[in-house]
Design a protein around this motif. Structure first.
Motif, PDB file in Angstrom:
ATOM      1  N   GLU A   1      -3.737  74.040  47.396  1.00 41.91           N
ATOM      2  CA  GLU A   1      -2.578  74.539  46.648  1.00 41.91           C
ATOM      3  C   GLU A   1      -2.807  76.002  46.302  1.00 41.91           C
ATOM      4  O   GLU A   1      -3.792  76.609  46.717  1.00 41.91           O
TER       5      GLU A   1
ATOM      6  N   LEU B   1      -3.151  69.594  41.865  1.00 40.65           N
ATOM      7  CA  LEU B   1      -2.349  69.243  40.701  1.00 40.65           C
ATOM      8  C   LEU B   1      -0.964  68.805  41.193  1.00 40.65           C
ATOM      9  O   LEU B   1      -0.297  69.561  41.900  1.00 40.65           O
TER      10      LEU B   1
ATOM     11  N   SER C   1       5.823  76.420  44.832  1.00 35.59           N
ATOM     12  CA  SER C   1       6.660  75.850  43.762  1.00 35.59           C
ATOM     13  C   SER C   1       5.869  75.770  42.475  1.00 35.59           C
ATOM     14  O   SER C   1       4.696  75.417  42.472  1.00 35.59           O
ATOM     15  N   ASN C   2       6.522  76.140  41.409  1.00 33.57           N
ATOM     16  CA  ASN C   2       6.037  75.829  40.054  1.00 33.57           C
ATOM     17  C   ASN C   2       7.190  76.018  39.075  1.00 33.57           C
ATOM     18  O   ASN C   2       8.309  76.362  39.481  1.00 33.57           O
ATOM     19  N   ALA C   3       6.892  75.804  37.779  1.00 38.31           N
ATOM     20  CA  ALA C   3       7.965  75.761  36.788  1.00 38.31           C
ATOM     21  C   ALA C   3       8.734  77.075  36.722  1.00 38.31           C
ATOM     22  O   ALA C   3       9.953  77.071  36.532  1.00 38.31           O
TER      23      ALA C   3
ATOM     24  N   ALA D   1      -3.250  79.093  43.219  1.00 36.26           N
ATOM     25  CA  ALA D   1      -3.984  79.143  41.957  1.00 36.26           C
ATOM     26  C   ALA D   1      -3.153  78.556  40.829  1.00 36.26           C
ATOM     27  O   ALA D   1      -3.673  77.937  39.907  1.00 36.26           O
ATOM     28  N   ALA D   2      -1.834  78.745  40.895  1.00 37.70           N
ATOM     29  CA  ALA D   2      -0.944  78.218  39.850  1.00 37.70           C
ATOM     30  C   ALA D   2       0.380  77.749  40.447  1.00 37.70           C
ATOM     31  O   ALA D   2       1.434  77.915  39.836  1.00 37.70           O
ATOM     32  N   ALA D   3       0.324  77.167  41.633  1.00 35.06           N
ATOM     33  CA  ALA D   3       1.561  76.690  42.282  1.00 35.06           C
ATOM     34  C   ALA D   3       1.191  75.703  43.378  1.00 35.06           C
ATOM     35  O   ALA D   3       0.089  75.769  43.933  1.00 35.06           O
ATOM     36  N   ASN D   4       2.093  74.793  43.686  1.00 33.24           N
ATOM     37  CA  ASN D   4       1.923  73.973  44.884  1.00 33.24           C
ATOM     38  C   ASN D   4       2.445  74.746  46.088  1.00 33.24           C
ATOM     39  O   ASN D   4       3.238  75.667  45.951  1.00 33.24           O
TER      40      ASN D   4
ATOM     41  N   ARG E   1       2.955  63.202  32.903  1.00 32.46           N
ATOM     42  CA  ARG E   1       1.764  63.926  33.381  1.00 32.46           C
ATOM     43  C   ARG E   1       0.823  64.243  32.225  1.00 32.46           C
ATOM     44  O   ARG E   1      -0.397  64.173  32.367  1.00 32.46           O
TER      45      ARG E   1
ATOM     46  N   GLY F   1       2.368  68.916  40.903  1.00 32.25           N
ATOM     47  CA  GLY F   1       3.404  69.643  40.170  1.00 32.25           C
ATOM     48  C   GLY F   1       4.606  68.744  39.950  1.00 32.25           C
ATOM     49  O   GLY F   1       4.852  67.807  40.718  1.00 32.25           O
ATOM     50  N   ILE F   2       5.361  69.057  38.891  1.00 29.08           N
ATOM     51  CA  ILE F   2       6.581  68.293  38.640  1.00 29.08           C
ATOM     52  C   ILE F   2       7.544  68.481  39.819  1.00 29.08           C
ATOM     53  O   ILE F   2       8.384  67.646  40.103  1.00 29.08           O
ATOM     54  N   ARG F   3       7.345  69.576  40.565  1.00 27.61           N
ATOM     55  CA  ARG F   3       8.195  69.826  41.718  1.00 27.61           C
ATOM     56  C   ARG F   3       7.825  68.954  42.929  1.00 27.61           C
ATOM     57  O   ARG F   3       8.582  68.906  43.892  1.00 27.61           O
TER      58      ARG F   3
ATOM     59  N   LYS G   1      -4.343  68.463  34.496  1.00 29.55           N
ATOM     60  CA  LYS G   1      -3.797  69.766  34.083  1.00 29.55           C
ATOM     61  C   LYS G   1      -4.610  70.236  32.878  1.00 29.55           C
ATOM     62  O   LYS G   1      -4.175  70.184  31.727  1.00 29.55           O
TER      63      LYS G   1
HETATM   64  C1  LIG Z   1      -2.908  74.626  40.077  1.00 32.11           C
HETATM   65  C2  LIG Z   1      -1.442  74.353  39.966  1.00 32.11           C
HETATM   66  N1  LIG Z   1      -0.829  73.647  40.933  1.00 32.11           N
HETATM   67  C3  LIG Z   1       0.495  73.373  40.890  1.00 32.11           C
HETATM   68  C4  LIG Z   1       1.287  73.830  39.843  1.00 32.11           C
HETATM   69  C5  LIG Z   1       2.762  73.521  39.831  1.00 32.11           C
HETATM   70  O1  LIG Z   1       3.071  72.584  38.827  1.00 32.11           O
HETATM   71  P1  LIG Z   1       4.536  72.486  38.226  1.00 32.11           P
HETATM   72  O2  LIG Z   1       5.476  72.310  39.391  1.00 32.11           O
HETATM   73  O3  LIG Z   1       4.501  71.293  37.342  1.00 32.11           O
HETATM   74  O4  LIG Z   1       4.796  73.765  37.489  1.00 32.11           O
HETATM   75  C6  LIG Z   1       0.700  74.555  38.803  1.00 32.11           C
HETATM   76  C7  LIG Z   1       1.528  75.024  37.689  1.00 32.11           C
HETATM   77  O5  LIG Z   1       1.345  76.053  37.127  1.00 32.11           O
HETATM   78  C8  LIG Z   1      -0.690  74.821  38.863  1.00 32.11           C
HETATM   79  O6  LIG Z   1      -1.315  75.523  37.880  1.00 32.11           O
END
Ligand SMILES: Cc1ncc(COP(=O)(O)O)c(C=O)c1O
Length: 297
Positions: free
Chosen positions: A193, A217, A255-257, A195-198, A58, A219-221, A161
């Motif tokens: 999605e 975005l 989901s996020n890291a 703001a910081a997660a799927n 990514r 996400g790796i998830r 990202k």
């Molecule tokens: C906007 C957004 N979408 C999705 C994600 C999830 O990504 P990941 O699963 O790689 O943490 C993030 C991660 O913080 C994000 O900022």
């Protein structure tokens, strides 16, 4: 935040290890002036980076969108991340193998006089640091979290990202202002999605996620959830998801890291499903914990 509030955490900047207090970048760094850079957040369990190859892939995709050549090879990144993992563990008085942590990596275009166009021949700024994982509380896992919905007013390259994150900052603050965990965003009536997660919908025994396009975005998830679903015999599908399908979902997941997978049980004050974390969440969360110990067979 004043500099005194920065913790004594280890970091790496352009070839040197120091601490967050000591490391300094130029005021003319294009990351500072234009938000011209990209980042990755890599969870580390028992000293081992989780899904590192996917994070590197990514990072390559994000950098190539910005036309920045990756300043390091993947093995060089791995060596750097391993050194940081060690340094953070030592700062706690632990062995690396005993610590979970969250590694942050950032690459900006570098330092140049201010001009929007990309200056040729400048050296990217490479920054990395590590900290504890701020994981959801036991109460949030047991009860699920409340979220609010909001318009996705971000730009149309959300698949990068990028450190240009004003849209995400403003969106996240909408939920922070009312004590909610996330802002679930919709663009033209369809789920994008958080703001910081799927965001994931479970309906009729299936897990459904938004398409992997330029509005989200990846996400790796994304890949991990697909694998966890396959393992658990849960059908997995990516498609456009209308707003009403989110509010009437059986279950809703983030989901996020750091959150891994987290149930959303209220959206704009309305219960999702029966207002409790559901069976799909339980199965996927259990699978996730197994995946952290060892790659899925
Ligand atoms: C906007 C957004 N979408 C999705 C994600 C999830 O990504 P990941 O699963 O790689 O943490 C993030 C991660 O913080 C994000 O900022």
């Amino acid at each position: 935040m004043t500099i005194d509030l920065l913790p004594e955490l280890p970091c790496y900047l352009n070839g040197e290890f120091s601490t967050l207090r000591e490391a300094k970048v130029s005021v003319m760094d294009r990351g500072f002036i234009f938000g011209d850079g990209v980042y990755e957040v890599v969870p580390v369990y028992a000293g081992r980076p989780f899904r590192f190859a996917q994070h590197m892939a990514r990072l390559d995709r994000s950098l190539s969108e910005l036309r920045i050549a990756n300043p390091m090879s993947h093995p060089q990144w791995r060596a750097l991340v391993d050194q940081l993992i060690d340094a953070y563990a030592r700062s706690l008085g632990n062995d690396a193998g005993q610590t979970d942590q969250l590694v942050y990596i950032q690459v900006t275009r570098g330092v140049a006089m201010r001009d929007h166009a990309m200056p040729p021949g400048i050296t990217p700024t490479v920054f990395a640091t590590s900290n504890r994982i701020s994981a959801p509380s036991a109460a949030d896992r047991a009860n699920g979290v409340a979220c609010v919905s909001g318009d996705d007013f971000r730009w149309k390259k959300a698949h990068i990202k990028s450190v240009s994150m004003l849209g995400s900052v403003l969106a996240r603050q909408m939920s922070a202002d009312v004590g909610a965990a996330e802002t679930v965003m919709f663009r033209d009536g369809f789920l994008s999605e958080g703001a910081a997660a799927n965001v994931w919908v479970a309906r009729g025994g299936r897990v459904i996620g938004p398409l992997k396009d330029n509005l989200v975005l990846e996400g790796i998830r994304y890949g991990l959830l697909e694998e966890l679903c396959a393992h658990a015999g849960i059908p997995f599908e990516l498609r456009r998801i209308a707003r009403e399908d989110v509010f009437t979902a059986d279950e809703l997941l983030l989901s996020n890291a750091s959150k891994e997978i987290l149930p959303v049980t209220r959206l704009d004050g309305q219960p999702i499903g029966n207002g409790k974390p559901g069976p799909i969440y339980e199965k996927l969360y259990a699978g996730y914990q197994r995946a952290k110990q060892a790659p899925l067979a």
